[in-house]
Design a protein around this motif. Sequence first.
Motif, PDB file in Angstrom:
ATOM      1  N   ASP A 251      -2.283   6.129  -3.268  1.00  0.00           N
ATOM      2  CA  ASP A 251      -2.914   7.310  -2.682  1.00  0.00           C
ATOM      3  C   ASP A 251      -3.773   6.874  -1.498  1.00  0.00           C
ATOM      4  OD1 ASP A 251      -1.800   8.967  -4.568  1.00  0.00           O
ATOM      5  OD2 ASP A 251      -3.457   8.668  -5.978  1.00  0.00           O
ATOM      6  N   PRO A 252      -3.852   7.728  -0.467  1.00  0.00           N
ATOM      7  CA  PRO A 252      -4.577   7.334   0.750  1.00  0.00           C
ATOM      8  C   PRO A 252      -5.996   6.840   0.468  1.00  0.00           C
ATOM      9  CG  PRO A 252      -3.528   9.474   1.031  1.00  0.00           C
ATOM     10  CD  PRO A 252      -3.276   9.058  -0.373  1.00  0.00           C
ATOM     11  N   GLU A 253      -6.696   7.448  -0.499  1.00  0.00           N
ATOM     12  CA  GLU A 253      -8.103   7.086  -0.657  1.00  0.00           C
ATOM     13  C   GLU A 253      -8.310   5.715  -1.283  1.00  0.00           C
ATOM     14  OE1 GLU A 253      -6.586   9.543  -2.193  1.00  0.00           O
ATOM     15  OE2 GLU A 253      -7.212   9.745  -4.292  1.00  0.00           O
TER      16      GLU A 253
ATOM     17  N   THR B 285       0.815  -1.220   0.000  1.00  0.00           N
ATOM     18  CA  THR B 285       0.000   0.000   0.000  1.00  0.00           C
ATOM     19  C   THR B 285       0.852   1.275   0.000  1.00  0.00           C
ATOM     20  OG1 THR B 285      -0.133  -0.099   2.399  1.00  0.00           O
ATOM     21  CG2 THR B 285      -1.974  -1.032   1.168  1.00  0.00           C
TER      22      THR B 285
ATOM     23  N   GLN C 235       1.361   0.160   7.590  1.00  0.00           N
ATOM     24  CA  GLN C 235       0.019   0.409   8.108  1.00  0.00           C
ATOM     25  C   GLN C 235      -0.120  -0.277   9.461  1.00  0.00           C
ATOM     26  OE1 GLN C 235      -2.708   1.889   6.171  1.00  0.00           O
ATOM     27  NE2 GLN C 235      -0.986   2.672   4.995  1.00  0.00           N
TER      28      GLN C 235
ATOM     29  N   ILE D  93      -6.159   3.058  -0.511  1.00  0.00           N
ATOM     30  CA  ILE D  93      -5.516   2.031   0.318  1.00  0.00           C
ATOM     31  C   ILE D  93      -6.569   1.050   0.842  1.00  0.00           C
ATOM     32  CG2 ILE D  93      -4.331   1.669   2.523  1.00  0.00           C
ATOM     33  CD1 ILE D  93      -2.663   4.092   1.946  1.00  0.00           C
TER      34      ILE D  93
ATOM     35  N   ASN E 289       1.862   9.889  12.582  1.00  0.00           N
ATOM     36  CA  ASN E 289       0.464   9.822  12.137  1.00  0.00           C
ATOM     37  C   ASN E 289      -0.364  10.863  12.867  1.00  0.00           C
ATOM     38  OD1 ASN E 289       1.199   7.839  10.451  1.00  0.00           O
ATOM     39  ND2 ASN E 289       0.473   6.142  11.727  1.00  0.00           N
TER      40      ASN E 289
END
Lengths: 226, 221, 267
Positions: free
Chosen positions: C191-193, C187, C219, C195, C267
């Motif tokens: 892009d974050p959206e 991952t 993650q 994952i 984070n």
Amino acid sequence: MFDWKWDFTIEILPRLILATFNTLMAAGVGYGIALIVGLIFALAQRTPIRIINWSVREAVEFIRSTPLVLQIFFVFYVGPQFDLRLSPWTAGMIAIGLHYASYLSEVYRAGLESVPQGQWEACRALNLSTRRTYFRIIIPQALPPALPGMGNYLVGIFKDTPMLSVIGVAELMHTANALGSESYRFLEPYTMVGIIFLAISLPTAFGLRTFETWVSKTLGMSKSKK
Amino acid sequence: MTYAEFLNEHGARLIDGSIITVQQTILAALLAIAIALVMGLMRLSSNYVVRSSATVYIEIFRGTSLLVQLYWIFFVLPLFGITLEKFTAGFIAVGMNLGAYGAEVVRGAIQSVPKGQYEAALALNMSPFSRMRRIIFPQALILMLPPWGNLFIELLKATALVSLISVTDLMFQAKQINGTTYLSIEAFGSALVIYYIMSRLVITPGMRWLERALSRHMSRA
Amino acid sequence: MNEYPTRLNDDAPMVRFSKVSKRYGELTVLDELDLDVSANEMVSIIGPSGSGKTTVLRLLMTLEDVSDGVIYVEGEPLTHMERDGQLVPANQAYLRRQRSKIGMCFQHFNLFPHMTALENCMEGPIQVLRLSKQEARERSLDLLDMVGLSDKRDQHPIRLSGGQQQRVAIARALAMRPKVMLLDEVTSALDPEVIGEVLNVIRKLNAEHNLTVLMVTHQMGFAKEISDRVCFVYNGKIAEAGPPSQIFDAPQNPRTKQFLSAVLQAN
């Protein structure tokens, strides 16, 4: 225009056209040799054996850095010094074939190097054999970036065939020289040779470009829709 | 005959030939650069006539053989009242031929300067001429140096053809020595080595040096 | 090589790293690493970058050679074979047989750009497993369906988003029916959206496919939720290993604590 003689032009045309076939044959045979020997050069530079690697690379560099016309003389005249007589055709094909093999080996090399390392790893992860890896995965990807270079050198070898006239290969330039010295007219033979070269190399270059786009589209590697 | 004896006897001719080759190379290179700049810029012109006349020039010189062009310039041009001396005809043919290839290099380099550069210069209200001279061309110059390095090697190699109209360059001398002595390996081999030295030990490092000097200069400016 | 058994007992784990080292010249990336992974276990490897965690996967996939030590898969040595009671470097045939037990997905997908999604999945089954075109096609379609990409099967990778490409890559690896699946930062390049869509597929994979999974990931939340065991790699060794509850909530090793707090802060 400028004393251009049409009847003379028409008179010499058959001999020029005949010579054109010799030129095309020289280019074709030379390119065939270059394609195969070039591949050998390229693969030799990928072997882990240092000495082969190094000597092939140096040989390629040397051939690429020196004039083709000198190489043609060299191959043609060095043989007899060792009692080995090569015909003009044989010597010419060896010289021009090796010269362009050096250029093509660089094209192949760049093509192979343009394939990302990850592709090799993915093949390993799928357990594909070396042969499959090359033929199914690597070469199809190395080919599109290599095609423009390969095409340029096809046209290039064709345009360099006149140099073979220096050792007496009866191609276009040689014939034009002969026609000129027979008739003391150089305008028509040399101009016609120029026109014949244009008439072949321009459409070929255009055709090659069309072919390149077609290949990368067929392989699905360009963004445009099929 | 040892190679030392060969050099002793014929070395002077090889040197004379090399000097002519260097002269031909330099003159042809200057001509090629000038033609490349003019034709390359003309190819980018918005005027159709200007653009297509450059295209015609480039396609003719790239579409036919240098040897054909050389013979044409030397043997045919006199029929039109333009008689060139063989030395002049030699470097003009080589320069005009390589200039056509150079034009494509110039065009390519100018086109690869990011469009934002052009827009920024426009936003500063620079004239088209100073946009090109001050902003676009200097950046294009750095991009075009490596391909020019290759072109100069091609150009040096191309000058060997002028021997065929009897310019007494290195190639010509090698052929003469071969003709009188039949020592082909020594004659042609020495010439090959000299050409190799000129390309790989003079032109290549020279162009590298130029690239480094130029990018240093640009990043300081 | 005498110290290593030529074959492990029947109760051997699915994967065993036995004193495995990996060196690049002077640089030691893995230092006598020991690691057992049982069948159907889901193990996450975490650690700072440069700690050698990706190397663990690359050695197991035989993308790189071990410098020292032996890796066993199903009790058999992976890159060595037995000759006269000794372990010697394996030949190609042996390597290829062992490699068929393992599948891998990469950070940058490594899909074949000249093949469609479906062709990417069919390539291995046809060429390596010698399935008929029909069988390979059915198997690949099932898998593309599982990763939710049936409608994209005739698209080339260049026309797919990163998340979609990674899901095709997972399907491609699964089509070879590996016993052990390696996921290398699958991952990280996304892009974050998108994952989430890949993580969902991995969840399914763990739940429905009885696979042994070894995964390197950044993650942490996902590693905590899905792993049976988490290994923290530091300086080429496993510094600490245990169930996620232990590693994330009560780490013993000060290095683990340090790493986790740095990650949490980021984070």
